[in-house]
Design a protein around this motif. Sequence first.
Motif, PDB file in Angstrom:
ATOM      1  N   THR A 296       0.825  -1.216   0.000  1.00  0.00           N
ATOM      2  CA  THR A 296       0.000   0.000   0.000  1.00  0.00           C
ATOM      3  C   THR A 296       0.859   1.266   0.000  1.00  0.00           C
ATOM      4  N   ASP A 297       2.033   1.208   0.615  1.00  0.00           N
ATOM      5  CA  ASP A 297       2.900   2.395   0.638  1.00  0.00           C
ATOM      6  C   ASP A 297       3.663   2.592  -0.666  1.00  0.00           C
ATOM      7  N   VAL A 298       4.033   1.493  -1.314  1.00  0.00           N
ATOM      8  CA  VAL A 298       4.872   1.630  -2.511  1.00  0.00           C
ATOM      9  C   VAL A 298       4.061   1.776  -3.799  1.00  0.00           C
ATOM     10  N   ALA A 299       2.763   1.429  -3.776  1.00  0.00           N
ATOM     11  CA  ALA A 299       1.976   1.410  -5.016  1.00  0.00           C
ATOM     12  C   ALA A 299       1.871   2.795  -5.637  1.00  0.00           C
ATOM     13  N   ASP A 300       1.908   2.819  -6.972  1.00  0.00           N
ATOM     14  CA  ASP A 300       1.786   4.062  -7.743  1.00  0.00           C
ATOM     15  C   ASP A 300       0.327   4.536  -7.654  1.00  0.00           C
ATOM     16  N   LYS A 301       0.110   5.721  -7.071  1.00  0.00           N
ATOM     17  CA  LYS A 301      -1.264   6.168  -6.803  1.00  0.00           C
ATOM     18  C   LYS A 301      -1.800   7.132  -7.879  1.00  0.00           C
ATOM     19  N   SER A 302      -1.251   7.045  -9.094  1.00  0.00           N
ATOM     20  CA  SER A 302      -1.800   7.870 -10.178  1.00  0.00           C
ATOM     21  C   SER A 302      -3.203   7.363 -10.532  1.00  0.00           C
ATOM     22  N   VAL A 329      -4.479  -2.416  -2.861  1.00  0.00           N
ATOM     23  CA  VAL A 329      -3.291  -1.610  -2.536  1.00  0.00           C
ATOM     24  C   VAL A 329      -3.573  -0.115  -2.702  1.00  0.00           C
ATOM     25  N   GLY A 330      -4.838   0.229  -2.888  1.00  0.00           N
ATOM     26  CA  GLY A 330      -5.253   1.641  -2.847  1.00  0.00           C
ATOM     27  C   GLY A 330      -5.015   2.433  -4.118  1.00  0.00           C
ATOM     28  N   ILE A 331      -4.960   1.777  -5.267  1.00  0.00           N
ATOM     29  CA  ILE A 331      -4.756   2.523  -6.519  1.00  0.00           C
ATOM     30  C   ILE A 331      -6.099   3.112  -6.976  1.00  0.00           C
ATOM     31  N   PRO A 332      -6.158   4.421  -7.193  1.00  0.00           N
ATOM     32  CA  PRO A 332      -7.443   5.024  -7.599  1.00  0.00           C
ATOM     33  C   PRO A 332      -7.760   4.682  -9.056  1.00  0.00           C
ATOM     34  N   MET A 333      -8.906   4.014  -9.267  1.00  0.00           N
ATOM     35  CA  MET A 333      -9.275   3.593 -10.623  1.00  0.00           C
ATOM     36  C   MET A 333     -10.354   4.491 -11.190  1.00  0.00           C
ATOM     37  N   LYS A 364     -12.103   1.752 -28.070  1.00  0.00           N
ATOM     38  CA  LYS A 364     -11.672   1.310 -26.734  1.00  0.00           C
ATOM     39  C   LYS A 364     -10.978   2.444 -25.977  1.00  0.00           C
ATOM     40  N   LEU A 365     -10.113   3.168 -26.663  1.00  0.00           N
ATOM     41  CA  LEU A 365      -9.402   4.263 -25.985  1.00  0.00           C
ATOM     42  C   LEU A 365     -10.378   5.336 -25.509  1.00  0.00           C
ATOM     43  N   LYS A 366     -11.409   5.575 -26.303  1.00  0.00           N
ATOM     44  CA  LYS A 366     -12.427   6.550 -25.893  1.00  0.00           C
ATOM     45  C   LYS A 366     -13.120   6.052 -24.611  1.00  0.00           C
ATOM     46  N   ALA A 367     -13.447   4.755 -24.604  1.00  0.00           N
ATOM     47  CA  ALA A 367     -14.141   4.178 -23.447  1.00  0.00           C
ATOM     48  C   ALA A 367     -13.252   4.187 -22.197  1.00  0.00           C
ATOM     49  N   LEU A 368     -11.939   4.066 -22.400  1.00  0.00           N
ATOM     50  CA  LEU A 368     -11.005   4.053 -21.258  1.00  0.00           C
ATOM     51  C   LEU A 368     -10.685   5.468 -20.765  1.00  0.00           C
ATOM     52  N   SER A 369     -10.948   6.460 -21.611  1.00  0.00           N
ATOM     53  CA  SER A 369     -10.473   7.818 -21.291  1.00  0.00           C
ATOM     54  C   SER A 369     -11.559   8.751 -20.783  1.00  0.00           C
ATOM     55  N   ILE A 370     -12.786   8.256 -20.605  1.00  0.00           N
ATOM     56  CA  ILE A 370     -13.894   9.178 -20.271  1.00  0.00           C
ATOM     57  C   ILE A 370     -13.688   9.902 -18.938  1.00  0.00           C
ATOM     58  N   ASP A 371     -12.864   9.350 -18.056  1.00  0.00           N
ATOM     59  CA  ASP A 371     -12.696   9.950 -16.725  1.00  0.00           C
ATOM     60  C   ASP A 371     -11.281  10.520 -16.545  1.00  0.00           C
ATOM     61  N   ASP A 372     -10.649  10.876 -17.649  1.00  0.00           N
ATOM     62  CA  ASP A 372      -9.323  11.515 -17.639  1.00  0.00           C
ATOM     63  C   ASP A 372      -8.271  10.792 -16.791  1.00  0.00           C
ATOM     64  N   PRO A 373      -7.962   9.544 -17.105  1.00  0.00           N
ATOM     65  CA  PRO A 373      -6.912   8.854 -16.328  1.00  0.00           C
ATOM     66  C   PRO A 373      -5.531   9.430 -16.635  1.00  0.00           C
ATOM     67  N   GLU A 374      -4.603   9.221 -15.694  1.00  0.00           N
ATOM     68  CA  GLU A 374      -3.199   9.623 -15.940  1.00  0.00           C
ATOM     69  C   GLU A 374      -2.430   8.490 -16.609  1.00  0.00           C
ATOM     70  N   LEU A 401       2.744  -1.128 -11.253  1.00  0.00           N
ATOM     71  CA  LEU A 401       2.251  -0.187 -10.233  1.00  0.00           C
ATOM     72  C   LEU A 401       2.593  -0.668  -8.816  1.00  0.00           C
ATOM     73  N   LEU A 402       2.842  -1.950  -8.671  1.00  0.00           N
ATOM     74  CA  LEU A 402       3.170  -2.489  -7.334  1.00  0.00           C
ATOM     75  C   LEU A 402       4.670  -2.698  -7.149  1.00  0.00           C
ATOM     76  N   ASP A 403       5.428  -2.468  -8.210  1.00  0.00           N
ATOM     77  CA  ASP A 403       6.861  -2.797  -8.196  1.00  0.00           C
ATOM     78  C   ASP A 403       7.606  -1.924  -7.179  1.00  0.00           C
ATOM     79  N   PRO A 404       8.272  -2.538  -6.205  1.00  0.00           N
ATOM     80  CA  PRO A 404       9.001  -1.739  -5.217  1.00  0.00           C
ATOM     81  C   PRO A 404      10.152  -0.955  -5.852  1.00  0.00           C
ATOM     82  N   ALA A 405      10.669  -1.402  -6.995  1.00  0.00           N
ATOM     83  CA  ALA A 405      11.796  -0.699  -7.638  1.00  0.00           C
ATOM     84  C   ALA A 405      11.317  -0.175  -8.978  1.00  0.00           C
TER      85      ALA A 405
END
Length: 408
Positions: A296-302, A329-333, A364-374, A401-405
Amino acid sequence: MYVKLHPDFSESPAAKEAADIVQSCVHCGFCNATCPTYQDRFDERDGPRGRIYLIKNMLESGQASDVARTHLDRCLTCRACETTCPSGVQYGRLADIGREMVDEIGERSFSQRIVRRLIRWVFPYSSRIRVLLGLGRFFSPVLPQALRRDIPPRQNLDQRPDVPTLADRKMVALQGCVQSAATPRTNHAAQRVLQRLGIDLIEAKAAGCCGAVSYHLGAADEGLDFMRRNIDAWWPLVEEGAEAIITTASGCGVIVKDYGELLKSDPDYAVKALRISELAKDLSEVLDKEDLSAFTDVADKSRTAVHCPCTLTHGQKLGGSLQRVLGKVGIPMTKTTEDHLCCGSAGTYSLLQPDMSQRLLKRKLKALSIDDPEQIVTANIGCQLHLGTQSEVPVKHWIELLDPAKSS
Ligand code: SF4
Ligand code: SF4
């Protein structure tokens, strides 16, 4: 619907299997509602029900028409129709048999045979893909923009995975072909993440392509040989107690889980193939069962849009596993629409059916992008590279996104 097999097929187990599958269809047409190619063309022959009729005609007439070939070629084998079908029709298996039959009893054009042979000569071999990628990157400055977009950038791998810890728990990774050449960071990240959980992820050097490329291009025998080679490479590790065969590309995972079925008639491999299929797990399936609090601490929270590949949702019936792991791990989707829809990658489909593939990609990209992901994440190398050619935000494998390094 009743199928009267043509006398030419009376001794063919594959034709009999196909006839049984065709007969399980009650032609309700529900499947057309989720079929991407039917939704694109609104032609009955470009939907599952129409294709089932085309295969039925082939089984009864003993002849393969160009019309049947064209509409079977346009199928993505995404298997969304299987998820929708109330009668449990095994459409994916039927499509594989139908395609092989089309090529056996009718001849493709010379140019189509050359293209397919070339794909089978290059894609199952990571060393050949590396050479192609190297050439593409070298000449990239002088290539047209449209081609340049198709060449994935070299990944920074400065931080290598640690050496094995000799942990009690061991799993085997399929290194695959395209993924190990184009996005090697994926398996390195998986190795680091599992190591943090006390699991060594090891690779069998002699293993390689899962066999899907050849198998789905109508070269079943070649595909089965790749499968036997992998089983031989993994078997000593299985005997030493490996808990699972992990696939980080869901397109490979779906076929490894099918090794038992595909090799059931091979007296030398049937038992081993079945054991390999039982051990095969997608990485998300493994992490879904582990305590992930250490991440939870290392996960990329974009803010992240998740594309769950068809091979995970419909092929492996693991829809939601990715989202559950990322949620733990708390990643905002971000919100997405048309989650059932294929991105148009579908193995070699983007090369063989570029027009349809590009239309599906844009949708598909339109469907994935409706909520402005990073960023966008997915679980299959084909989807990752295909989405990456047109996406305005980075497209990654979710394990990064979970990779410690984290590498840049
Ligand atoms: S939903 Fe199933 S039973 Fe109905 S037409 Fe499609 S494949 Fe056949
Ligand atoms: S596999 Fe996908 S593209 Fe092919 S018929 Fe089924 S839903 Fe349509």
